[in-house]
Design a protein around this motif. Structure first.
Motif, PDB file in Angstrom:
ATOM      1  N   ARG A   1       3.118  30.677 -32.655  1.00  0.00           N
ATOM      2  CA  ARG A   1       2.170  30.007 -31.766  1.00  0.00           C
ATOM      3  C   ARG A   1       2.810  28.896 -30.937  1.00  0.00           C
ATOM      4  NH1 ARG A   1      -2.905  31.671 -32.568  1.00  0.00           N
ATOM      5  NH2 ARG A   1      -3.194  33.077 -34.331  1.00  0.00           N
ATOM      6  N   GLN A   2       4.128  28.896 -30.877  1.00  0.00           N
ATOM      7  CA  GLN A   2       4.820  27.925 -30.033  1.00  0.00           C
ATOM      8  C   GLN A   2       5.533  28.662 -28.899  1.00  0.00           C
ATOM      9  OE1 GLN A   2       5.537  27.808 -33.585  1.00  0.00           O
ATOM     10  NE2 GLN A   2       3.765  26.451 -33.774  1.00  0.00           N
ATOM     11  N   GLU A   3       5.490  28.086 -27.704  1.00  0.00           N
ATOM     12  CA  GLU A   3       6.229  28.659 -26.578  1.00  0.00           C
ATOM     13  C   GLU A   3       7.721  28.584 -26.861  1.00  0.00           C
ATOM     14  OE1 GLU A   3       5.084  26.970 -22.901  1.00  0.00           O
ATOM     15  OE2 GLU A   3       2.971  27.516 -23.095  1.00  0.00           O
ATOM     16  N   PRO A   4       8.518  29.539 -26.400  1.00  0.00           N
ATOM     17  CA  PRO A   4       8.153  30.614 -25.472  1.00  0.00           C
ATOM     18  C   PRO A   4       7.521  31.837 -26.161  1.00  0.00           C
ATOM     19  CG  PRO A   4      10.487  30.734 -25.965  1.00  0.00           C
ATOM     20  CD  PRO A   4       9.964  29.536 -26.702  1.00  0.00           C
ATOM     21  N   TYR A   5       7.032  31.669 -27.345  1.00  0.00           N
ATOM     22  CA  TYR A   5       6.425  32.740 -28.127  1.00  0.00           C
ATOM     23  C   TYR A   5       7.484  33.783 -28.516  1.00  0.00           C
ATOM     24  CZ  TYR A   5       2.265  30.485 -26.282  1.00  0.00           C
ATOM     25  OH  TYR A   5       1.333  29.563 -25.919  1.00  0.00           O
ATOM     26  N   GLU A   6       7.037  34.824 -29.167  1.00  0.00           N
ATOM     27  CA  GLU A   6       7.962  35.806 -29.734  1.00  0.00           C
ATOM     28  C   GLU A   6       7.932  37.085 -28.910  1.00  0.00           C
ATOM     29  OE1 GLU A   6       9.047  36.970 -34.306  1.00  0.00           O
ATOM     30  OE2 GLU A   6       6.929  37.057 -33.753  1.00  0.00           O
ATOM     31  N   SER A   7       9.085  37.712 -28.771  1.00  0.00           N
ATOM     32  CA  SER A   7       9.119  38.993 -28.066  1.00  0.00           C
ATOM     33  C   SER A   7       8.596  40.091 -28.990  1.00  0.00           C
ATOM     34  CB  SER A   7      10.546  39.326 -27.629  1.00  0.00           C
ATOM     35  OG  SER A   7      11.362  39.597 -28.766  1.00  0.00           O
ATOM     36  N   VAL A   8       8.176  41.189 -28.384  1.00  0.00           N
ATOM     37  CA  VAL A   8       7.720  42.327 -29.179  1.00  0.00           C
ATOM     38  C   VAL A   8       8.843  42.807 -30.087  1.00  0.00           C
ATOM     39  CG1 VAL A   8       6.881  44.707 -29.089  1.00  0.00           C
ATOM     40  CG2 VAL A   8       6.042  43.032 -27.434  1.00  0.00           C
ATOM     41  N   GLU A   9      10.061  42.840 -29.574  1.00  0.00           N
ATOM     42  CA  GLU A   9      11.205  43.299 -30.379  1.00  0.00           C
ATOM     43  C   GLU A   9      11.401  42.421 -31.610  1.00  0.00           C
ATOM     44  OE1 GLU A   9      16.009  44.178 -29.966  1.00  0.00           O
ATOM     45  OE2 GLU A   9      14.927  43.164 -28.346  1.00  0.00           O
ATOM     46  N   ASP A  10      11.367  41.103 -31.419  1.00  0.00           N
ATOM     47  CA  ASP A  10      11.551  40.191 -32.553  1.00  0.00           C
ATOM     48  C   ASP A  10      10.421  40.357 -33.568  1.00  0.00           C
ATOM     49  OD1 ASP A  10      13.884  39.224 -31.484  1.00  0.00           O
ATOM     50  OD2 ASP A  10      12.986  37.412 -30.640  1.00  0.00           O
ATOM     51  N   TRP A  11       9.202  40.561 -33.072  1.00  0.00           N
ATOM     52  CA  TRP A  11       8.065  40.775 -33.959  1.00  0.00           C
ATOM     53  C   TRP A  11       8.260  42.025 -34.819  1.00  0.00           C
ATOM     54  CZ3 TRP A  11       3.650  39.050 -36.081  1.00  0.00           C
ATOM     55  CH2 TRP A  11       2.746  40.007 -36.581  1.00  0.00           C
ATOM     56  N   LEU A  12       8.725  43.099 -34.198  1.00  0.00           N
ATOM     57  CA  LEU A  12       8.911  44.349 -34.946  1.00  0.00           C
ATOM     58  C   LEU A  12       9.877  44.154 -36.108  1.00  0.00           C
ATOM     59  CD1 LEU A  12       9.169  47.048 -32.115  1.00  0.00           C
ATOM     60  CD2 LEU A  12       7.153  46.349 -33.413  1.00  0.00           C
ATOM     61  N   TRP A  13      10.982  43.478 -35.851  1.00  0.00           N
ATOM     62  CA  TRP A  13      11.988  43.302 -36.899  1.00  0.00           C
ATOM     63  C   TRP A  13      11.531  42.309 -37.958  1.00  0.00           C
ATOM     64  CZ3 TRP A  13      15.364  46.921 -37.347  1.00  0.00           C
ATOM     65  CH2 TRP A  13      15.851  47.589 -36.221  1.00  0.00           C
ATOM     66  N   ARG A  14      10.810  41.271 -37.551  1.00  0.00           N
ATOM     67  CA  ARG A  14      10.364  40.269 -38.524  1.00  0.00           C
ATOM     68  C   ARG A  14       9.183  40.771 -39.336  1.00  0.00           C
ATOM     69  NH1 ARG A  14       6.622  36.038 -38.551  1.00  0.00           N
ATOM     70  NH2 ARG A  14       6.062  36.381 -36.358  1.00  0.00           N
TER      71      ARG A  14
ATOM     72  N   ASP B   1      11.837  53.145 -40.391  1.00  0.00           N
ATOM     73  CA  ASP B   1      11.261  53.574 -39.118  1.00  0.00           C
ATOM     74  C   ASP B   1       9.744  53.395 -39.138  1.00  0.00           C
ATOM     75  OD1 ASP B   1      13.845  54.323 -38.597  1.00  0.00           O
ATOM     76  OD2 ASP B   1      13.470  56.477 -38.638  1.00  0.00           O
ATOM     77  N   LEU B   2       9.127  53.812 -40.245  1.00  0.00           N
ATOM     78  CA  LEU B   2       7.679  53.697 -40.364  1.00  0.00           C
ATOM     79  C   LEU B   2       7.244  52.234 -40.334  1.00  0.00           C
ATOM     80  CD1 LEU B   2       4.925  54.989 -40.764  1.00  0.00           C
ATOM     81  CD2 LEU B   2       5.370  55.058 -43.226  1.00  0.00           C
ATOM     82  N   SER B   3       8.016  51.361 -40.963  1.00  0.00           N
ATOM     83  CA  SER B   3       7.684  49.937 -40.960  1.00  0.00           C
ATOM     84  C   SER B   3       7.683  49.374 -39.542  1.00  0.00           C
ATOM     85  CB  SER B   3       8.680  49.159 -41.828  1.00  0.00           C
ATOM     86  OG  SER B   3       8.507  49.466 -43.203  1.00  0.00           O
ATOM     87  N   LEU B   4       8.661  49.770 -38.738  1.00  0.00           N
ATOM     88  CA  LEU B   4       8.717  49.313 -37.351  1.00  0.00           C
ATOM     89  C   LEU B   4       7.508  49.819 -36.560  1.00  0.00           C
ATOM     90  CD1 LEU B   4      12.518  49.900 -36.650  1.00  0.00           C
ATOM     91  CD2 LEU B   4      11.381  47.682 -36.756  1.00  0.00           C
TER      92      LEU B   4
ATOM     93  N   GLY C   1       4.300  39.960 -20.304  1.00  0.00           N
ATOM     94  CA  GLY C   1       5.582  40.644 -20.218  1.00  0.00           C
ATOM     95  C   GLY C   1       5.887  41.264 -21.554  1.00  0.00           C
ATOM     96  N   ASP C   2       7.006  40.860 -22.148  1.00  0.00           N
ATOM     97  CA  ASP C   2       7.326  41.360 -23.494  1.00  0.00           C
ATOM     98  C   ASP C   2       7.084  40.277 -24.545  1.00  0.00           C
ATOM     99  OD1 ASP C   2       9.425  39.630 -22.938  1.00  0.00           O
ATOM    100  OD2 ASP C   2      10.937  40.918 -23.870  1.00  0.00           O
ATOM    101  N   ARG C   3       6.363  39.218 -24.167  1.00  0.00           N
ATOM    102  CA  ARG C   3       6.090  38.121 -25.090  1.00  0.00           C
ATOM    103  C   ARG C   3       4.688  38.240 -25.663  1.00  0.00           C
ATOM    104  NH1 ARG C   3      10.590  35.135 -26.732  1.00  0.00           N
ATOM    105  NH2 ARG C   3      12.178  35.750 -25.203  1.00  0.00           N
TER     106      ARG C   3
ATOM    107  N   ALA D   1       0.791  48.770 -23.269  1.00  0.00           N
ATOM    108  CA  ALA D   1       1.011  49.915 -24.147  1.00  0.00           C
ATOM    109  C   ALA D   1       2.422  50.473 -23.972  1.00  0.00           C
ATOM    110  CB  ALA D   1      -0.032  51.001 -23.870  1.00  0.00           C
ATOM    111  N   THR D   2       2.857  50.616 -22.721  1.00  0.00           N
ATOM    112  CA  THR D   2       4.194  51.132 -22.457  1.00  0.00           C
ATOM    113  C   THR D   2       5.262  50.212 -23.028  1.00  0.00           C
ATOM    114  OG1 THR D   2       3.430  52.212 -20.431  1.00  0.00           O
ATOM    115  CG2 THR D   2       5.797  51.847 -20.641  1.00  0.00           C
ATOM    116  N   THR D   3       5.060  48.901 -22.868  1.00  0.00           N
ATOM    117  CA  THR D   3       6.025  47.929 -23.387  1.00  0.00           C
ATOM    118  C   THR D   3       6.165  48.052 -24.901  1.00  0.00           C
ATOM    119  OG1 THR D   3       5.571  46.361 -21.603  1.00  0.00           O
ATOM    120  CG2 THR D   3       6.537  45.474 -23.622  1.00  0.00           C
ATOM    121  N   VAL D   4       5.046  48.105 -25.608  1.00  0.00           N
ATOM    122  CA  VAL D   4       5.094  48.176 -27.076  1.00  0.00           C
ATOM    123  C   VAL D   4       5.722  49.484 -27.532  1.00  0.00           C
ATOM    124  CG1 VAL D   4       3.720  48.207 -29.187  1.00  0.00           C
ATOM    125  CG2 VAL D   4       3.100  46.657 -27.338  1.00  0.00           C
TER     126      VAL D   4
END
Length: 205
Positions: free
Chosen positions: A72-85, A24-27, A47-49, A170-173
């Motif tokens: 750095r390539q479109e369509p870029y990464e979503s916030v969700e994917d970033w959190l898990w990666r 949880d802390l890592s996320l 948006g969420d990208r 901020a709300t999205t993240v």
């Protein structure tokens, strides 16, 4: 200092009184890095990208590492994917880095081996800054801490589920961090149930 480091220090300070899941802390730390990189101008949210900006050193080793890891390539990464990666093992990385730069230490004593036990924050300007933000209920730090159970209640909750296409960054993240933590808890619960069922099967033989 950064929000991510402040959150790591707060989590270590609170660890004696509260149990914090490292996943949880890592996320939450990965979410904090998004805020830090937005403030540094290293990314903007579309948006969420996560749309990366021009690479620029931040002066923080782990934050520079995070900036270098942006897709750095479109369509870029979503916030969700970033959190898990990005979040994989991130709590350990921050704990190790805080110890490396002398912001934490391992307790010493006749009954405590040098390398035994968890690290604890030492008295420092960085710790005082994190404590000041914590005591003042600074909204971002408070919300991230609430997501991992370091607070009894979130500082504030939105009246309805935010739309990632229209919500402010901020709300999205924060909403995405909260959803990811809930998803990880659901995975843990499923594993507990599956392990218990497996044990019951073997007891029958």
């Amino acid at each position: 200092m950064t929000t991510a480091r402040d959150l790591a220090i707060v989590a270590l300070d609170a660890a004696a009184g509260r149990s914090v899941e490292q996943g949880d802390l890592s996320l939450a730390l990965a979410g904090a890095e998004v805020f830090d990189l937005m403030e540094a101008g290293a990314l903007v949210l579309d948006g969420d990208r996560i749309r990366p900006g021009a690479p620029a050193p931040t002066g923080d080793r782990l934050l520079d590492e995070a900036a270098a890891a942006l897709v750095r390539q479109e369509p870029y990464e979503s916030v969700e994917d970033w959190l898990w990666r990005r979040g994989r093992g991130l709590s350990t990385a921050y704990a190790d880095d805080l110890e490396r730069v002398g912001l934490t230490a391992r307790p010493r004593g006749r009954r405590i081996p040098l390398r035994a036990g968890r690290t604890v924050p030492v008295d420092s300007e960085a710790r005082r800054r994190a404590e000041d933000r914590w005591a003042s209920d600074e909204p971002v730090l408070a919300a991230l801490a609430a997501a991992v159970g370091l607070r009894e209640e979130p500082a504030e909750e939105p009246a309805e589920e935010p739309d990632a296409l229209t919500a402010d960054p901020a709300t999205t993240v924060l909403a995405t961090v909260g959803d990811a933590v809930l998803e990880l808890e659901a995975v843990r619960q499923r594993r507990t149930i599956e392990n218990a069922a497996f044990d019951n099967i073997w007891r029958g033989y």
